[in-house]
Write an enzyme that holds these catalytic residues in place. Structure first.
Site, PDB file in Angstrom:
ATOM      1  CB  CYS A  23      -0.863   0.063   1.251  1.00  0.00           C
ATOM      2  SG  CYS A  23      -1.989  -1.317   1.390  1.00  0.00           S
ATOM      3  N   GLY A  55      -0.124   0.503  -4.891  1.00  0.00           N
ATOM      4  CA  GLY A  55      -1.391  -0.220  -4.744  1.00  0.00           C
ATOM      5  C   GLY A  55      -2.441   0.346  -5.667  1.00  0.00           C
ATOM      6  CG  ASN A 129       3.176   0.283   3.029  1.00  0.00           C
ATOM      7  OD1 ASN A 129       4.235   0.833   2.764  1.00  0.00           O
ATOM      8  ND2 ASN A 129       2.838  -0.858   2.464  1.00  0.00           N
ATOM      9  N   GLY A 130       2.057  -2.412   4.966  1.00  0.00           N
ATOM     10  CA  GLY A 130       2.821  -3.494   5.587  1.00  0.00           C
ATOM     11  C   GLY A 130       1.913  -4.664   5.876  1.00  0.00           C
ATOM     12  CE1 TYR A 276       8.231  -3.933 -10.269  1.00  0.00           C
ATOM     13  CE2 TYR A 276       7.285  -4.279  -8.101  1.00  0.00           C
ATOM     14  CZ  TYR A 276       7.137  -4.121  -9.456  1.00  0.00           C
ATOM     15  OH  TYR A 276       5.895  -4.146 -10.003  1.00  0.00           O
ATOM     16  CG  ASP A 379      12.801  -7.827 -15.931  1.00  0.00           C
ATOM     17  OD1 ASP A 379      12.409  -6.827 -15.309  1.00  0.00           O
ATOM     18  OD2 ASP A 379      12.035  -8.636 -16.463  1.00  0.00           O
TER      19      ASP A 379
END
Ligand code: SF4
Length: 496
Positions: A23, A55, A129-130, A276, A379
Site C-alpha cells: 500500500c 497499490g 502499509n505493511g 523494484y 530486468d
C-alpha cells in the site's frame, strides 16, 4: 519485470504478476483556519497519485474538520475513485489517504482503507502499509463481533479505538488520547506497519520497530505531511524533514510535531524497495533509489559480463540498471521494447479476469533495433519466470541473434511475510530451480543475477540494517514456524 500495466501480449500466465506492494499511505495536517477549504483532500489526492504504484486496487481519503471525520473510499485507481466534486465535499484541515493492494484480506470495499471506528468521543481513521504477522493473536484481544472486515488493519483499528474507549482521560480537554492507545497497542503488534491515522484534531504516524516499510515526514509552508515515499512529498511541495524512526509515534497538531518511542529501533528496511517497489525518484535512508539501481547495473556488468551489441531494459523498471550495465560494460544502450505509455495499471489487479485483459496490453519489440543483434536484456527481478520467458521468445522472433538475461536482484527464493505478495516458495521459480535450470526454462543464451553482497553494497546500507529475507530466507522478524513450514512443505511436495 513489468508492472501490471505493460504486460506482454502473448504466452503469459495470468498469475505471473510482478511483486505487489502492500500500500501507499499519506497524511496531511494544516492549521484549523484552513478547515473550510478542500485543500487537504486535494493534497492527499495528489500524494496518493504519486504513490499509485504501491497499490492499485482501492483508494480512500478520510478528512476531519475538527469536529467530525468523513471517509470516502472505493475500488479502483486514485483518479477513478476521486473527482473534483467528491474532493470538494471532503473539507477539513486533517486528512489521511491510502491506496491499497491486498496482501491480507480479500479485495473488497470493506477492506479498503482508511478504516474507521467510532469511539466514545469521536472517531479514528487509519491507514496501513505493511503486513502484521500476529493478527490472530491481536484479534483474540477483541470481543466477538467487533470485526467488520478481515484485514490486519481492521484488527489494529479496532484495538486502537477500543483502547481509546476504555482508557482514562489524558488530555487537558478531558478526552482520551490516541497517543496512549497507540503506546499500549503498538508494542504488541509484530510485523511490518507504517501507519498514518487521525482523530478529529490530531494526525498520527507510526512505524514498526524494524522500519520495514518506508515512512517520511515533510513540512509544508503551513502544515505537515507524512507519506510512504519522499516522491509524494515532492509532488505536494513539501520539504523532506526526516524519516519516521522505527519504533516511533508522531502526533501532529497545532502544537507542532511530538515524538514518542513505543519500542527500541531495530532497523531492517526492505531491500526490495530499492530493487523494484519504490519510485526511482524516492530516497530511502538517505540513498536515492535511482542511483542505487544504476549502481546495481554497473556491478551486474562486472559480475556477469558477456559480449553483446546492445543493452536493453524491460521498460520501465529495468531501465536504470540497464543504463548502469551499459555504462560499465561499454556496450551501447537502447530501447528494444516499447511499452504502451497510455495503458494504466489494470483495474482491480487481483481479479483474474481483469488481469487477463491486462496481459493483452502491448509491450512491442522494435524489430529494426533488435534484428541480428546480440542483446543483453536487463530486468529487475524474476518471480515465476513466465514474463521473462515470453520476452526472450519475443526478442528471438524479432530477429535477435542472442538473448542474454541479466537480473538486478538475486534470485527471489523465499516468500515475504511483511507486506509483499510474492508467491509461495513453491511458485517462485528460484525456490525450485538452479540458475542454470532457470536459464534453460527461459530459453536464454545466458542468465546472470546480481549477488546479494553486490546489491547490498550498491544500496550503501549496512547488511544488518536490511531485510533481505526473500533472497536469503533470514527473516528479521521471526515468522511463525507453521507458516514457514507450510511453504517448505509445498516445496517438498513440488519436488517429489
Ligand atoms: S522479504 Fe523481501 S520484499 Fe519482504 S520485506 Fe524483506 S526484503 Fe522486502
Amino acid at each position: 519485470m513489468l508492472h501490471g500495466d505493460g504486460r506482454l501480449s502473448q504466452d503469459i500466465d495470468p498469475t505471473d504478476r510482478s511483486p505487489q506492494d502492500a500500500c501507499g499511505v499519506f497524511g496531511v495536517w494544516v492549521p484549523a483556519s484552513e478547515t473550510g477549504a478542500a485543500e487537504v483532500s486535494k493534497l492527499t489526492y495528489y500524494g496518493l497519485y504519486a504513490l499509485q504504484h504501491r497499490g492499485q486496487e482501492s483508494a480512500g481519503i478520510a478528512v476531519s474538520d475538527g469536529a467530525r471525520i468523513v471517509v470516502f473510499k472505493d475500488m479502483g485507481l486514485v483518479a477513478q475513485v476521486f473527482d473534483e466534486s467528491v474532493l470538494n465535499t471532503l473539507r477539513g484541515h486533517i486528512a489521511v489517504g491510502h491506496c491499497r493492494y491486498s496482501t491480507t484480506g480479500s479485495p473488497t470495499w470493506e477492506n479498503a482503507q482508511p478504516t474507521f471506528r467510532s469511539t466514545e468521543d469521536g472517531g479514528l481513521a487509519l491507514t496501513h502499509n505493511g503486513n502484521l504477522i500476529n493478527t490472530l493473536e491481536l484479534a483474540a484481544r477483541l470481543e466477538p463481533g467487533q470485526l467488520t472486515a478481515t484485514t490486519d488493519t481492521e484488527v489494529l483499528t479496532a484495538l486502537l479505538a477500543g483502547a481509546r474507549r476504555s482508557g482514562g482521560d489524558s488530555s487537558a480537554l478531558g478526552r482520551t488520547s490516541p497517543d496512549d492507545a497507540a503506546m499500549e497497542i503498538l508494542p504488541a503488534a509484530r510485523g511490518a506497519y507504517s501507519l498514518v491515522f487521525m482523530d478529529e484534531r490530531t494526525l498520527y504516524a507510526a512505524r514498526d520497530p524494524e522500519g520495514v516499510r518506508p515512512l517520511v515526514l515533510g513540512r509544508l509552508e503551513r502544515g505537515w505531511v507524512v507519506a510512504s515515499e519522499t516522491a509524494a512529498l515532492d509532488i505536494v511541495g513539501a520539504a523532506f524533514v526526516r524519516e519516521v524512526e522505527p519504533g516511533e509515534l508522531l502526533a501532529i497538531d497545532e502544537n507542532g510535531v511530538r515524538s514518542k518511542r513505543f519500542a527500541q529501533p531495530r532497523p531492517k528496511g526492505c531491500l526490495f524497495e530499492y530493487v523494484y517497489l519504490a519510485r526511482p525518484d524516492t530516497t530511502i535512508s538517505g540513498r536515492s533509489v535511482h542511483a542505487t539501481r544504476v549502481e546495481v547495473g554497473r556491478r551486474l556488468a562486472r559480475e556477469h559480463p558477456v559480449e553483446a551489441d546492445l543493452v536493453i531494459p524491460t521498460p520501465e523498471s529495468g531501465t536504470p540498471a540497464a543504463i548502469g550495465y551499459a555504462e560499465a560494460a561499454g556496450i551501447p544502450y537502447g530501447q528494444g521494447l516499447v511499452k504502451n505509455s497510455y495503458v494504466g495499471r489494470t483495474f482491480i489487479q487481483p481479479s483474474q479476469t481483469i488481469r487477463q485483459l491486462g496481459i493483452r496490453l502491448k509491450l512491442n519489440p522494435l524489430r529494426e533495433v533488435i534484428e541480428g543483434k546480440r542483446l543483453i536484456v536487463v530486468d529487475d527481478s524474476i518471480v515465476r519466470g513466465n514474463t521473462q520467458r515470453a520476452i526472450v521468445r519475443m526478442l528471438r522472433e524479432a530477429g535477435a541473434a542472442e538473448v542474454h538475461v541479466r537480473i538486478s536482484s538475486p534470485p527471489v527464493a523465499w516468500p515475504c511475510f511483511y507486506g509483499i505478495d510474492f508467491a509461495t516458495r513453491a511458485e517462485l521459480i528460484a525456490g525450485n530451480l538452479s540458475v542454470e535450470e532457470i536459464r534453460t526454462s527461459l530459453g536464454a543464451d545466458s542468465l546472470g543475477f546480481i549477488s546479494l553482497d553486490e546489491l547490498i553494497a550498491a544500496s550503501q546500507i549496512g547488511k544488518d540494517r536490511l531485510c533481505r529475507a526473500c533472497f536469503d530466507g533470514e527473516y528479521p522478524i521471526p515468522v511463525d514456524e507453521g507458516s514457514r513450514g507450510k511453504h517448505l512443505l509445498e516445496v517438498a511436495n513440488t519436488r517429489s
